[in-house]
Scaffold this active site. Structure first.
Site, PDB file in Angstrom:
ATOM      1  N   ASN A 190      -6.161   5.603  10.021  1.00  0.00           N
ATOM      2  CA  ASN A 190      -5.684   4.324  10.540  1.00  0.00           C
ATOM      3  C   ASN A 190      -5.614   4.296  12.063  1.00  0.00           C
ATOM      4  OD1 ASN A 190      -3.570   6.230   9.654  1.00  0.00           O
ATOM      5  ND2 ASN A 190      -2.167   4.812  10.661  1.00  0.00           N
ATOM      6  N   GLY A 246       0.825  -1.195   0.000  1.00  0.00           N
ATOM      7  CA  GLY A 246       0.000   0.000   0.000  1.00  0.00           C
ATOM      8  C   GLY A 246       0.864   1.251   0.000  1.00  0.00           C
ATOM      9  N   SER A 261      -4.740  -2.304   0.194  1.00  0.00           N
ATOM     10  CA  SER A 261      -3.641  -3.204   0.564  1.00  0.00           C
ATOM     11  C   SER A 261      -4.224  -4.538   0.990  1.00  0.00           C
ATOM     12  CB  SER A 261      -2.843  -2.577   1.704  1.00  0.00           C
ATOM     13  OG  SER A 261      -1.850  -3.465   2.144  1.00  0.00           O
ATOM     14  N   HIS A 294      -3.055  -7.038   2.744  1.00  0.00           N
ATOM     15  CA  HIS A 294      -2.818  -7.614   4.072  1.00  0.00           C
ATOM     16  C   HIS A 294      -3.647  -6.921   5.160  1.00  0.00           C
ATOM     17  CE1 HIS A 294      -0.088  -4.787   6.283  1.00  0.00           C
ATOM     18  NE2 HIS A 294       0.099  -4.311   5.075  1.00  0.00           N
ATOM     19  N   CYS A 354       3.691   1.500  11.307  1.00  0.00           N
ATOM     20  CA  CYS A 354       4.752   2.056  10.481  1.00  0.00           C
ATOM     21  C   CYS A 354       5.511   3.157  11.194  1.00  0.00           C
ATOM     22  CB  CYS A 354       4.191   2.581   9.165  1.00  0.00           C
ATOM     23  SG  CYS A 354       3.662   1.255   8.067  1.00  0.00           S
TER      24      CYS A 354
END
Lengths: 388, 388
Positions: free
Chosen positions: B150, B71, B205, B207, B331
């Site tokens: 997120n 992503g 994305s 996953h 991240c």
């Protein structure tokens, strides 16, 4: 129909042990390695163990290994990353026979105002280090050359080239996608003794050595300045952002470890099979001729031209018998252009159009080679008959 | 110790059916999709079927889907690719609460001389479309906003934003990594009805929706001009070079298909479990407060601040009991900075430092939620006692 797979420079079968090692990371152990919980740290440990395996195969430290999403991405990162980190230097040197993942970034740099020198090769596929020496100047940001050519298997003299670039302090990138796991130095590392040969960046790819697709590797000599190209999280020490493909990296690490464990025995056998195929075709088919220097090649590759025939027709008939080969790079398949590699070698256009690459692996058997030797004369005769 | 995994915005478990579908492509069917032989064409067919599955989930045509390596790479490609294709326009609009895979490319563009507007959000995490409207000008090359955050799960009004950008003919990129497979439009597609809402590029994305790591997705509206960032072979219609991660793409396709099949039932259940967790924590723990607008969130996410505590300490104690949660984006973990998302919402620093994200999935059970509800009060009391 069983498959006889002689297209291992395009991609390889994942070794069964490698797939077994990947499965837990595709199953129960699914955490994100950047997560701080124990479950995440388990994944982090797997990624770092894989990095150590790759580093050990190459004889370097694990901090020098960056995982990417493909060999292509690693080549792009090396070239664009070094050029971006050296904004005052606007000259790139490469060769006319590189893979598209080097040539196309080079062409893009040209469009952006950089100067690019494409070193020529001779009829056997060799470059002359003196040409490189003449091209180096104080504007040169990077030299990028492949270790072995993906179409012919011909090996470039990286040691000599590295001596020239190092003497002038110019970074050297080596695309070793076709040699990592196939060639080893006397030091026992693959593809080169990076402790002695002053290469600054080196690209490898897991899926060319019985690892999974989707994982590239970029080795960086300590102190190499590189601007990351994919930005985001802090993965890969800020050099390549994005959630780590844990299973893929685990597979890449074991694939290279296995390749090293078996390299000498495997590739002695592979070279013998390759020679058996090549000699057998050349002795049975009068129009066959080998492209590239037979004396300086990776052990698994032969490129054979069949004058005045079309490679696609040969490949189709082979494929009908379950035999997989190619007419050059899989990455440039579908384009109607003749091979830029063979063209750069000055090979007759009628031979270039009929050139077939057979690339073997440690899974190739003698029975498979003999089956291809049985098939080839009939295929060539049939195509020649169609042309009469 | 069994794992209670409430970190599904970081990554998710691969669905068992997805792994089963991937296995042949990690095993016997290992060809390169760019190879012209039958064996390669079998892999090509698998990649294109996966692309159709993704396109069907999104309600678009398969030619509009580009696979990438993550992503993050898809976000980078969207932003850098559009800016490079529109060299006369040097203004980017995004928000202050994007993922690092948008913010860091934006910051890099600033270093290269572009102007970037970072739209603010209010205390509930909402942006004001009027702010966007005021920022649009004839230099604006691209607007890039996330669909849902997120960290908090708060949903941005993409439909309103798209109406504004479309009215001025300015391309709109939506980072839908956290909504694809979790939200669906009345048309039955995820995350939006792209036939009606004029989004030009959209990132997803695999996953994050029970597919494998290592596969990103970029949707492109027909006619969107985009300069590829990874150059080499002709894969992905020349928009993203590199040998295709066949198994990963197969997994991504089925993961999205499965997500769509079960979305309504799964996420009604997930939302109920999320509310049970959130309400339970808030009723048991007096210092707990929910960050972000509870009324406009994706169904699987809650972000709860525990005033004057350290998130890392809470996460460690949870992890000791096998509970996986996070303090924000995986991240950006490892960085010592407080969440830029909560900071941008103007939330008190003492709450920001003690904020925990719980993110559920269709595999989350009521028993797991109840176990966390049993654990949390003791964990918070223990940490409060340490501070006294």
């Amino acid at each position: 129909m069983s498959v006889i797979y002689l297209d291992n420079n395009a991609t390889t079968r994942i070794a069964p042990e490698v797939l077994q090692a990947m499965l837990p990371w595709l199953g129960e152990r699914y955490a994100n390695p950047s997560s701080v919980h124990h479950f995440g740290q388990q994944a982090r440990h797997a990624v770092e163990t894989a990095r150590e395996q790759v580093a050990a195969a190459m004889g370097v430290r694990e901090r020098q290994i960056v995982f990417t999403g493909s060999g292509t991405e690693a080549n792009n990162l090396a070239i664009r990353g070094v050029l971006a980190a050296r904004p005052g230097k606007r000259h790139l040197i490469t060769t006319a026979v590189e893979h598209d993942s080097v040539l196309r970034p080079a062409q893009q740099l040209e469009r952006e105002g950089c100067r690019v020198t494409y070193l020529r090769v001779d009829a056997l596929g060799h470059l002359d280090p003196a040409d490189l020496e003449d091209s180096l100047n104080d504007q040169t940001a990077l030299v990028s050359i492949m270790h072995a050519n993906n179409e012919t298997g011909v090996i470039f003299p990286v040691e000599k080239i590295a001596a020239l670039t190092a003497a002038k302090g110019i970074p050297l990138h080596v695309d070793a996608v076709q040699t990592t796991g196939k060639l080893r130095d006397a030091s026992g590392h693959s593809p080169l003794n990076l402790a002695d040969v002053p290469v600054d960046l080196l690209t490898a790819s897991a899926h060319k050595s019985h690892g999974p697709k989707g994982v590239g590797i970029l080795y960086l000599r300590r102190g190499t300045r590189l601007r990351p190209q994919v930005l985001g999280g802090h993965q890969e020490r800020d050099l390549r952002a994005g959630t780590e493909n844990v299973a893929g990296m685990v597979g890449a690490g074991l694939a290279l470890e296995l390749a090293m464990r078996h390299l000498d025995a495997d590739f002695a056998r592979v070279a013998a099979l390759r020679d058996r195929l090549e000699d057998g075709i050349c002795s049975r088919i009068s129009i066959a001729r080998v492209n590239g220097d037979r004396a300086a090649r990776i052990p698994n590759t032969t490129n054979i031209g069949f004058e005045a025939l079309q490679a696609e027709a040969i490949l189709m008939l082979l494929s009908n018998h379950g035999v997989c080969a190619s007419s050059g790079s899989a990455c440039s398949s579908g384009s109607l252009e003749p091979s830029h590699v063979l063209t750069a070698m000055g090979i007759d256009r009628r031979v270039v159009h009929g050139a077939i690459r057979f690339s073997l692996s440690r899974f190739t058997t003698e029975a498979e080679i003999d089956r291809v030797l049985d098939l080839m004369p009939g295929i060539i005769e049939r195509l020649q008959a169609l042309q009469r």
